[in-house]
Design an enzyme around this catalytic site. Structure first.
Site, short mmCIF file in Angstrom:
data_model
loop_
_atom_site.label_atom_id
_atom_site.label_comp_id
_atom_site.label_asym_id
_atom_site.label_seq_id
_atom_site.Cartn_x
_atom_site.Cartn_y
_atom_site.Cartn_z
CE LYS A 2 -30.96 -19.22 24.82
NZ LYS A 2 -31.87 -19.88 23.87
CG ASP A 57 -33.06 -17.75 21.31
OD1 ASP A 57 -32.50 -18.86 21.38
OD2 ASP A 57 -34.29 -17.61 21.27
CD GLU A 104 -32.64 -19.18 17.93
OE1 GLU A 104 -31.48 -18.78 17.66
OE2 GLU A 104 -32.87 -20.27 18.49
CD GLU A 106 -35.28 -23.47 20.29
OE1 GLU A 106 -34.43 -22.67 19.83
OE2 GLU A 106 -35.34 -23.74 21.49
CG ASP A 128 -34.50 -29.49 17.66
OD1 ASP A 128 -34.57 -30.73 17.80
OD2 ASP A 128 -34.04 -28.74 18.54
CG HIS A 137 -32.31 -25.58 18.66
ND1 HIS A 137 -32.77 -26.73 19.29
CD2 HIS A 137 -32.06 -24.69 19.66
CE1 HIS A 137 -32.82 -26.52 20.59
NE2 HIS A 137 -32.40 -25.30 20.84
#
Lengths: 469, 469
Positions: free
Chosen positions: B221, B275, B301, B330, B353, B380
């Protein structure tokens, strides 16, 4: 004296419009115009109150009310003056509970619920200042107005600095535009004549009444059946283009005037719009609308799914040679969708909705973008309470943001105004009067009696409706 | 023997993951992985049951459960075999209550709720046939599979006829692909090492464990702080690129092999993804990601708002010269958003998702479009229950739709699998095992004990958590 927000109430209010066919179209075959309504209260010797709503068409209104409660709960204990200081910051905060965000984000139930709460806060703010909402906003400095809007995720289309410059350029003319619109009223169009569920006779009768009332823009629903749409469209066209139905003393308007240019206006200056409420895929939209060319619409509204920016752009491109434009917005779920509609040159007309966007703060963002891209804003208002709301938004647009009015017709539907303490009204020229009561705020306060009667499922109307089944 | 759906239950189940920092990122600073869970029952001597869910991160799960109830209510009295005949038609019907549609349409709370219900119906269908969900679908003829998908609003991108032709072309290879993936497993990647809330030491430790477990794709992340992201990224890079951490006997993989081409793989074939969970506007996304070039990510992402198709396209174009791709999905709220992401060439990777889209029927539509546009699907799965779901979807994609697997890594997070009767599992090469229990359906059935413990607010965990505050 510092106040605190102490409590709120939500009301799930539903009007049985499905019984009369009011509001019907190709997608929404059965509408009960409903209000997910919230009232927010403070303590103190002179407590503040704010009322707000978002709009649904019946089932699901209870889900929205629950979401409103989850959001409004976060306001308990807050000092409203702190919230008013920057309504943009307040909006960002309201939309960023990290867990509630997930069930949007910024779309669907949680976002329209945020709209109801934001609208209630703006109502509280305007009432606290003793001004109608539109006046509160147009009296703001450019800095204050920019600070009241939602800028996240749209800065590739418009920055705060650009917005500031735009508003400053319009400052000098605000006073004069305010005087002008107070005198003339704000131009309106009717949809009430053209719901899909009405018979031909009812359509003809209501259209004649609308012409006599001074309206010169008319919208009809399409999308269920081509032959039927063509027939009804020609009925409407034959009435609105015929000078015999004009109000006494009126000669109609010049179709070649600047405000009517490009709208396929008829000989009396009458303009017709068609609305499909999203029933088509992209290829069908193009074919179907081409086959309605004879009724000479200004634009096709909502030809396809509201999420489909590229689809609208493709439809617009295909219809341009046929002189028919594209409009959408009532289901455009946030400012990022409008941003892209404008960037993709997908629309001729930007139809914001006061309740689909998350309240005045997000509407301001879209007004700013539309003005920058030079696309007229013609708000959607087919519902309950929406007319009461959108006149404020169009006034803000005209006076402070775009400076244009005559091309920017505002939807009017003649339903359910009697339920509001400060109902909107139309003058003899088919134009909205300017809300002018210092107590009315954002004009959405509903009569307690109406709430008592139409609250679902325990209001007196619904209880007796159930009993009589 | 004809059955009728007689009742359903919803359960608002929340796991207190916020306590451990699991699931944290730049936007979702506080996540309680939650399941809005529904069980649907029929009557009859051998009654059918179907379990389904959608995913939230805590507050708001109760709103989703209420929406699920509104939708599931419509199923009462229906014969499930009639629903199974055309799951596409069933899906259209489920999403077209004209009043409930308004509070979407096809987005937000009402749409993810529809997903839970659609997932439960598919679970019921698969169990009724004694097959895991993926097997039910891959055993369908092309006609049956097309009939199970949602085609409205996407026919400008793919028609039923095109989909049919695509699936027919893949028919002959299905059996072999099924055997291949049963033997090898389905390639996975981990996010569990890279949550934003973890310390550097925890990130390093978990990354080493992931390498030792056989994973070779890793996600971290980013978005809170550039310097911090660079530091953590280089820590992860230094571990995944270092052969000393590989499992015994492994030499890693060739970064120049076809399945790793274009992914910025390191010398041992390790791939890193970053992400941002939507924290940036478009201009910031471009600048920030360029400054992370040193960690050589395959893609960024969710760089910006999930609604912003044109924004993703602009970011992708700007990052291409820097060799960094773009992925999202997602929060892409329906198939029309994916359609446009593909049409606008906005993504390198399509991250469906299982719970954001309205169930398997809508997922099938997106798999078909992604295959047509030749964009790999990498679902996801950062949440609870999502891994259990997406392995089925990736198997359907590989065996029946796209025929590709090695580039299409599937997210794996090591949280909360113990709550499911049929938890997913990873083999010694870091690949998902193929669900093979004839009773498992769509693999989401949760232990009654887990529901009893974590149901909110009255489950035993939450009652005692409240008591100890």
């Amino acid at each position: 004296m510092s106040r605190k927000i102490t409590h709120f109430e939500t009301h799930d209010v539903r009007f049985p419009t499905s019984l009369s066919g009011d509001g019907t179209d190709a997608m929404n075959t059965e509408c009960d115009y409903s209000s997910a309504y919230v009232s927010i209260y403070t303590d103190g010797e002179s407590p503040f109150v704010g009322h707000g709503m978002t709009f649904t068409i019946g089932r699901g209104n209870e889900i929205v009310c629950q979401a409103i409660a989850s959001l409004a709960n976060r306001l308990i204990g807050k000092d409203p003056e702190e919230l008013f200081k920057s309504m943009g910051k307040t909006w960002d905060w309201m939309c960023s509970d990290p867990q509630l965000r997930w069930i949007g984000p910024e779309k669907g139930v949680i976002h329209i619920a945020a709209g109801a709460v934001n609208n209630a806060l703006w109502d509280m703010f305007a009432r606290a200042r003793g001004k109608p909402l539109w006046k509160l906003v147009v009296d703001m400095t450019p800095e204050e107005l920019v600070d009241a809007a939602a800028f996240r995720y749209i800065t590739d289309a418009i920055t705060r600095e650009e917005a500031l410059a735009m508003l400053k350029a319009k400052e000098a003319g605000k006073k004069e535009r305010e005087a002008t619109v107070k005198e003339l009223g704000y131009p309106a169009y009717v949809t009430s004549a053209g719901w899909l569920g009405y018979s031909d006779e009812k359509v003809a009768r209501l259209t004649k009444e609308a012409v006599a009332a001074g309206f010169n823009h008319f919208k009809m629903k399409v999308g269920a059946d081509v032959a039927s749409d063509l027939r009804r469209g020609l009925i409407i066209r034959s009435i609105i283009d015929d000078p015999q139905y004009l109000p006494p003393g009126s000669k109609g308007r010049d179709p070649n005037s600047p405000e009517l240019k490009g709208k396929n206006a008829g000989p009396t200056g009458a303009v017709l719009m068609i609305d499909a409420n999203q029933v088509w895929d992209v290829p069908q939209a193009i074919e179907y609308v081409k086959s309605l060319e004879a009724i000479k619409p200004w634009f096709i509204e909502e030809p396809t799914a509201p999420d489909d920016i590229l689809g609208h752009a493709a439809i617009r491109k295909a219809l341009k040679p046929h002189g028919i434009g594209v409009a959408t917005g009532e289901h455009a779920h946030n400012r990022m969708v409008f941003k892209q509609l404008l960037q993709a040159e997908a629309i001729d007309v930007c139809q914001i909705d006061s309740c689909r966007l998350a309240g005045v703060s997000e509407v301001l963002s879209v007004l700013l973008m539309a003005a920058k891209f030079n696309i007229p804003v013609c708000p959607h208002a087919g519902g309950v309470g929406l007319c009461e709301y959108v006149i404020h938004l169009s006034l803000i647009d005209y006076i402070a943001v775009s400076g244009t009015m005559e091309r920017n017709v505002l939807e009017f539907v003649d339903h359910l105004h009697e339920h509001f303490l400060y109902p909107c009204s139309i003058n003899s020229k088919g134009r909205y009067n300017v809300p002018s009561n210092s107590a009315e705020g954002y004009s959405i306060e509903m009569h307690k009696q109406s709430i008592a009667e139409y609250e679902w499922p325990n209001g007196s109307y619904w209880v007796s409706a159930k009993g009589s089944k």
